[in-house]
Design a protein around this motif. Structure first.
Motif, PDB file in Angstrom:
ATOM      1  N   ARG A 120       0.824  -1.212   0.000  1.00 28.62           N
ATOM      2  CA  ARG A 120       0.000   0.000   0.000  1.00 28.62           C
ATOM      3  C   ARG A 120       0.857   1.261   0.000  1.00 28.62           C
ATOM      4  NH1 ARG A 120      -4.736  -1.453   4.432  1.00 28.62           N
ATOM      5  NH2 ARG A 120      -6.274  -2.276   2.948  1.00 28.62           N
ATOM      6  N   ALA A 121       1.926   1.263   0.772  1.00 27.57           N
ATOM      7  CA  ALA A 121       2.784   2.444   0.832  1.00 27.57           C
ATOM      8  C   ALA A 121       3.395   2.732  -0.534  1.00 27.57           C
ATOM      9  CB  ALA A 121       3.874   2.247   1.880  1.00 27.57           C
ATOM     10  N   ASN A 122       3.879   1.705  -1.222  1.00 26.56           N
ATOM     11  CA  ASN A 122       4.474   1.904  -2.543  1.00 26.56           C
ATOM     12  C   ASN A 122       3.425   2.310  -3.580  1.00 26.56           C
ATOM     13  OD1 ASN A 122       7.203   1.498  -2.020  1.00 26.56           O
ATOM     14  ND2 ASN A 122       7.061  -0.715  -2.252  1.00 26.56           N
ATOM     15  N   HIS A 123       2.262   1.701  -3.525  1.00 29.42           N
ATOM     16  CA  HIS A 123       1.176   2.054  -4.448  1.00 29.42           C
ATOM     17  C   HIS A 123       0.816   3.534  -4.285  1.00 29.42           C
ATOM     18  CE1 HIS A 123      -3.239   1.115  -5.857  1.00 29.42           C
ATOM     19  NE2 HIS A 123      -2.601   1.915  -6.700  1.00 29.42           N
ATOM     20  N   ALA A 124       0.611   3.949  -3.051  1.00 31.33           N
ATOM     21  CA  ALA A 124       0.248   5.337  -2.794  1.00 31.33           C
ATOM     22  C   ALA A 124       1.353   6.298  -3.215  1.00 31.33           C
ATOM     23  CB  ALA A 124      -0.074   5.522  -1.307  1.00 31.33           C
ATOM     24  N   PHE A 125       2.595   5.923  -2.958  1.00 29.09           N
ATOM     25  CA  PHE A 125       3.729   6.779  -3.290  1.00 29.09           C
ATOM     26  C   PHE A 125       3.764   7.084  -4.784  1.00 29.09           C
ATOM     27  CE2 PHE A 125       8.086   7.625  -4.500  1.00 29.09           C
ATOM     28  CZ  PHE A 125       8.587   8.401  -3.467  1.00 29.09           C
ATOM     29  N   PHE A 126       3.665   6.061  -5.622  1.00 32.94           N
ATOM     30  CA  PHE A 126       3.787   6.274  -7.062  1.00 32.94           C
ATOM     31  C   PHE A 126       2.505   6.819  -7.672  1.00 32.94           C
ATOM     32  CE2 PHE A 126       7.437   3.612  -6.203  1.00 32.94           C
ATOM     33  CZ  PHE A 126       8.412   4.302  -6.911  1.00 32.94           C
ATOM     34  N   LEU A 127       1.362   6.534  -7.072  1.00 30.69           N
ATOM     35  CA  LEU A 127       0.136   7.146  -7.547  1.00 30.69           C
ATOM     36  C   LEU A 127       0.169   8.656  -7.341  1.00 30.69           C
ATOM     37  CD1 LEU A 127      -2.647   6.638  -8.801  1.00 30.69           C
ATOM     38  CD2 LEU A 127      -3.532   6.305  -6.478  1.00 30.69           C
ATOM     39  N   SER A 128       0.833   9.113  -6.299  1.00 34.54           N
ATOM     40  CA  SER A 128       0.867  10.541  -5.992  1.00 34.54           C
ATOM     41  C   SER A 128       1.962  11.299  -6.729  1.00 34.54           C
ATOM     42  CB  SER A 128       1.039  10.743  -4.482  1.00 34.54           C
ATOM     43  OG  SER A 128       2.336  10.369  -4.060  1.00 34.54           O
ATOM     44  N   LEU A 129       2.909  10.608  -7.374  1.00 38.59           N
ATOM     45  CA  LEU A 129       3.974  11.294  -8.097  1.00 38.59           C
ATOM     46  C   LEU A 129       3.399  12.053  -9.291  1.00 38.59           C
ATOM     47  CD1 LEU A 129       7.128   8.985  -8.344  1.00 38.59           C
ATOM     48  CD2 LEU A 129       6.965  11.225  -7.274  1.00 38.59           C
ATOM     49  N   ASP A 130       3.842  13.291  -9.444  1.00 39.43           N
ATOM     50  CA  ASP A 130       3.330  14.148 -10.501  1.00 39.43           C
ATOM     51  C   ASP A 130       3.697  13.624 -11.893  1.00 39.43           C
ATOM     52  OD1 ASP A 130       2.169  16.804 -11.327  1.00 39.43           O
ATOM     53  OD2 ASP A 130       4.191  17.011 -12.151  1.00 39.43           O
ATOM     54  N   ASP A 131       2.715  13.527 -12.775  1.00 41.24           N
ATOM     55  CA  ASP A 131       2.946  13.028 -14.136  1.00 41.24           C
ATOM     56  C   ASP A 131       3.997  13.855 -14.875  1.00 41.24           C
ATOM     57  OD1 ASP A 131       0.765  11.539 -13.358  1.00 41.24           O
ATOM     58  OD2 ASP A 131      -0.423  11.944 -15.152  1.00 41.24           O
ATOM     59  N   ASP A 132       3.926  15.185 -14.733  1.00 37.08           N
ATOM     60  CA  ASP A 132       4.861  16.052 -15.444  1.00 37.08           C
ATOM     61  C   ASP A 132       6.304  15.783 -15.033  1.00 37.08           C
ATOM     62  OD1 ASP A 132       2.935  17.348 -16.960  1.00 37.08           O
ATOM     63  OD2 ASP A 132       2.612  18.916 -15.467  1.00 37.08           O
ATOM     64  N   ARG A 133       6.522  15.538 -13.747  1.00 29.92           N
ATOM     65  CA  ARG A 133       7.877  15.240 -13.290  1.00 29.92           C
ATOM     66  C   ARG A 133       8.375  13.933 -13.884  1.00 29.92           C
ATOM     67  NH1 ARG A 133       8.614  15.124  -7.189  1.00 29.92           N
ATOM     68  NH2 ARG A 133      10.794  15.540  -7.751  1.00 29.92           N
ATOM     69  N   LEU A 134       7.517  12.919 -13.930  1.00 34.78           N
ATOM     70  CA  LEU A 134       7.897  11.628 -14.485  1.00 34.78           C
ATOM     71  C   LEU A 134       8.218  11.713 -15.972  1.00 34.78           C
ATOM     72  CD1 LEU A 134       5.234   9.430 -12.665  1.00 34.78           C
ATOM     73  CD2 LEU A 134       7.709   9.251 -12.364  1.00 34.78           C
ATOM     74  N   LEU A 135       7.506  12.557 -16.696  1.00 36.26           N
ATOM     75  CA  LEU A 135       7.671  12.659 -18.145  1.00 36.26           C
ATOM     76  C   LEU A 135       8.719  13.687 -18.554  1.00 36.26           C
ATOM     77  CD1 LEU A 135       3.893  12.492 -19.076  1.00 36.26           C
ATOM     78  CD2 LEU A 135       5.609  10.743 -19.634  1.00 36.26           C
ATOM     79  N   LYS A 136       9.220  14.473 -17.609  1.00 32.22           N
ATOM     80  CA  LYS A 136      10.048  15.623 -17.955  1.00 32.22           C
ATOM     81  C   LYS A 136      11.294  15.279 -18.769  1.00 32.22           C
ATOM     82  CE  LYS A 136      11.861  19.949 -16.220  1.00 32.22           C
ATOM     83  NZ  LYS A 136      11.871  20.922 -15.113  1.00 32.22           N
ATOM     84  N   PRO A 137      12.116  14.280 -18.397  1.00 34.12           N
ATOM     85  CA  PRO A 137      13.328  14.034 -19.195  1.00 34.12           C
ATOM     86  C   PRO A 137      13.024  13.635 -20.632  1.00 34.12           C
ATOM     87  CG  PRO A 137      13.054  12.334 -17.527  1.00 34.12           C
ATOM     88  CD  PRO A 137      12.063  13.408 -17.209  1.00 34.12           C
ATOM     89  N   PHE A 138      11.924  12.947 -20.869  1.00 33.69           N
ATOM     90  CA  PHE A 138      11.556  12.545 -22.225  1.00 33.69           C
ATOM     91  C   PHE A 138      11.103  13.772 -23.035  1.00 33.69           C
ATOM     92  CE2 PHE A 138      10.664   9.027 -19.293  1.00 33.69           C
ATOM     93  CZ  PHE A 138      11.541   8.081 -19.792  1.00 33.69           C
ATOM     94  N   ARG A 139      10.330  14.616 -22.412  1.00 35.55           N
ATOM     95  CA  ARG A 139       9.887  15.841 -23.086  1.00 35.55           C
ATOM     96  C   ARG A 139      11.066  16.762 -23.407  1.00 35.55           C
ATOM     97  NH1 ARG A 139       4.606  16.705 -19.132  1.00 35.55           N
ATOM     98  NH2 ARG A 139       3.084  15.590 -20.435  1.00 35.55           N
ATOM     99  N   GLN A 140      12.002  16.857 -22.479  1.00 30.09           N
ATOM    100  CA  GLN A 140      13.176  17.709 -22.713  1.00 30.09           C
ATOM    101  C   GLN A 140      13.952  17.237 -23.929  1.00 30.09           C
ATOM    102  OE1 GLN A 140      14.902  17.237 -18.774  1.00 30.09           O
ATOM    103  NE2 GLN A 140      14.543  19.411 -18.305  1.00 30.09           N
TER     104      GLN A 140
END
Length: 613
Positions: free
Chosen positions: A61-81
């Motif tokens: 549950r802790a890991n599920h919640a952690f990654f569900l809450s991570l901002d999409d833009d931050r996760l996608l940023k290096p690819f967009r750059q």
């Protein structure tokens, strides 16, 4: 984008000869109609197993919640750059974001930007299947769409580990397709494959072969092309197209790795530990798809070498991420030389995968034994991920050990952590046409149909702190089938199984599954009580007096900075402080010493191995 806080989510979240010839001929042995091998045991689906209250569910549950809450833009940023697109959001930092500071091995900031995106996607996809969470499925599908817009060859230009990162991307996309029903994932995978192929070598390269090629810096010699086939085979099996089977075959590292392993030659020493164990999964998938017995032998022999020549009492392996030569005494020497004893989330994830694979084709309970040892003594004791990307990476078995976070943010173990915790359920049970196999004794419920009858088995236990587990059945109607209970190799002669309060009059053999076949009905109860002996395990044959104290599957760690001296008798008379406690007491030359499980250690200094008189 709607943001879900971790706190609110946590409150509401539910729930060996002739091998070389066979290896080379396996590539064209079968048509693309389907796998050549059907394992004797099959995995349950993610939704079929529900973890109940306990440390595994808490960690998932802790890991599920952690990654569900991570901002999409931050996760996608290096690819967009890299694609030259607008890239809002903060840099995640550490290994995940591009940085001019990258100067290996002195400064690893910006090491492999975006490397773990596929693992985060995979973990979320699996979690969506486990929980049925619509917000999780929606996040997976948003991330796939966001990533699709960035796919370009530009990403891999001047990028040190293209195979390493693409393998994770492949895994994430095929899991998004399989477990989060993403309609675009396989098309995105094909586009992403086109983007990376110009940057991959013609075949899997050894580290020495990579070092011999021109390279900008040392990081360009660390790519892991030999791990690619597993997920290429899985992509083919899941419908991504025939080229994925051909790519899998192209990157099998037969000559330098699988051929000698298939013939019983231990070629592990000196290799990078996690990636070469993980590569055994590629050998297994080749066996599954093509029927190559030699690849099965390679996977089985390689894993047996790990279990029998490389492992600590915890089940962990690979001090300083390197396999050691049997008979060298280097495993024991590592207790004084390093604090990086076992690459924990990555190692546990790879260990569980290959053990599940081999258990499915063999029905051999020793693979389950190895899984529970790794579970209780390594991954369940991992420190939680922090918001800034701080990640638990190494378990420390040094003579003066502690738990600590990796010095770099968002390392590889931040990606395998959510994957293995999502896999806890599918690691706990297996099934055959004849019934259900209980592999791990964990609080959980498994549901399936047996000959059309809806069946469920609910397991309640505080194992291994208590030596019992009870399993309650619910069925639509009475049904005949088999329940197979894993009896660990360490189990003592007092181990017994009862059904509805009556002892089963069958011989119980440690190191095998105990099979009970009968017509079951609702409210039948199976109870198993283990005889859990104390044992002492030497770190390696060259250090016979450097011993770990174990109780059942648990390795016990001495807590404190000085312990006095122990003899064998004192250790073998360790006493649990109370029923179900995680603490034991042992007399030493200077008084009582607390021993405890790895999962119970917080900030204390501890020692796994004791130098015994």
């Amino acid at each position: 984008m709607q943001k879900i806080s971790r706190r609110s989510f946590l409150k509401t979240s539910a729930a060996a000869a002739g091998g070389a010839v066979l290896l080379r001929s396996a590539r064209s042995a079968n048509a693309l109609a389907g796998n050549a091998v059907t394992p004797r045991l099959s995995q349950f689906g993610y939704a079929d197993v529900q973890l109940l209250d306990g440390p595994m569910l808490e960690q998932f549950r802790a890991n599920h919640a952690f990654f569900l809450s991570l901002d999409d833009d931050r996760l996608l940023k290096p690819f967009r750059q890299k694609a030259g697109l607008p890239a809002p959001g903060e840099d995640m930092g550490g290994w995940y974001s591009f940085s001019a500071e990258f100067d290996p091995p002195r400064n690893m900031t910006g090491y492999i930007a975006g490397h773990s995106f596929g693992q985060y996607l995979s973990g979320l996809a699996r979690a969506s299947a486990v929980t049925g969470s619509k917000p999780t499925q929606q996040k997976v599908q948003r991330l796939v769409r966001g990533f699709a817009a960035t796919v370009s060859k530009k990403f891999y230009m001047d990028y040190p580990l293209p195979a390493y990162t693409f393998d994770k991307t492949n895994c994430g996309l095929i899991d998004a397709h399989q477990f989060a029903a993403d309609p675009e994932a396989l098309a995105v995978l094909n586009h992403a494959t086109d983007a990376v192929l110009p940057f991959l070598p013609e075949k899997a390269l050894t580290r020495a072969e990579q070092e011999a090629r021109p390279h900008k810096n040392i990081a360009f010699t660390w790519d892991e092309t030999y791990t690619l086939p597993e997920n290429f085979y899985l992509a083919w099996q899941r419908g991504a197209g025939p080229r994925y089977r051909h790519l899998a075959e192209r990157f099998l590292q037969d000559k330098d790795y699988f051929d000698p392993l298939a013939e019983g030659e231990n070629v592990l020493p000196g290799q990078h530990a996690y990636s070469h164990l993980n590569a055994l999964c590629s050998a297994f998938q080749c066996y599954l798809v093509s029927g190559s017995d030699a690849h099965l032998r390679a996977a089985r022999n390689g894993f047996d070498f790990v279990r029998t020549t490389q492992s600590f009492a915890t089940g962990g392996w690979g001090p300083d991420e390197t396999f050691r030569a049997p008979g060298s005494g280097e495993i024991g020497e590592s207790l004084e030389k390093t604090h990086a004893s076992f690459e924990t989330p990555c190692g546990a994830y790879g260990h569980f995968k290959i053990a599940r694979y081999l258990l499915s084709v063999s029905g051999d309970s020793r693979y389950g034994d190895s899984m529970e040892r790794v579970l209780y003594n390594t991954i369940l004791g991992a420190k939680p991920l922090l918001e800034d990307g701080s990640s638990f990476y190494y378990s420390d078995y040094n003579d003066s050990a502690s738990k600590f976070y990796h010095q770099d943010k968002w390392p590889c173990c931040s990606g395998t952590f959510p994957q293995i915790t999502a896999d806890y359920g599918i690691s706990s049970y297996f099934r055959s046409a004849r019934g259900v196999y209980v592999n791990l004794y964990v609080p959980s419920k498994v549901t399936w149909r047996q000959n059309g009858t809806l069946c469920s088995l609910t397991q309640r236990t505080n194992y291994p702190l208590l030596a019992q587990s009870s399993l309650d059945l619910q069925l639509d109607q009475p049904e005949e089938f088999e329940i197979a209970l894993r009896i660990p190799a360490w189990a003592g002669s007092g181990t017994q199984v009862s059904i509805n309060g009556r002892k089963v009059d069958q011989d119980i053999s440690p190191g095998a599954f105990f099979l009970v076949r009968r017509t079951w009905k609702s409210r039948d109860r199976v109870e198993i009580e283990f005889d859990m002996p104390m044992r002492l395990e030497a770190v390696d044959p060259q250090h016979p007096n450097t011993l770990a104290l174990t109780h059942g599957p648990l390795a016990l760690f001495a807590i404190g900075e000085s312990f006095g001296q122990f003899d064998r008798s004192q250790l073998m008379h360790a006493a649990q402080t109370s029923s179900g406690s995680s603490d034991w007491q042992v007399e030493s030359s200077t008084g009582k010493v607390r021993f405890t499980s790895f999962a119970s250690i917080r900030s204390e200094k501890y020692r796994l191995y004791q130098k015994v008189l």
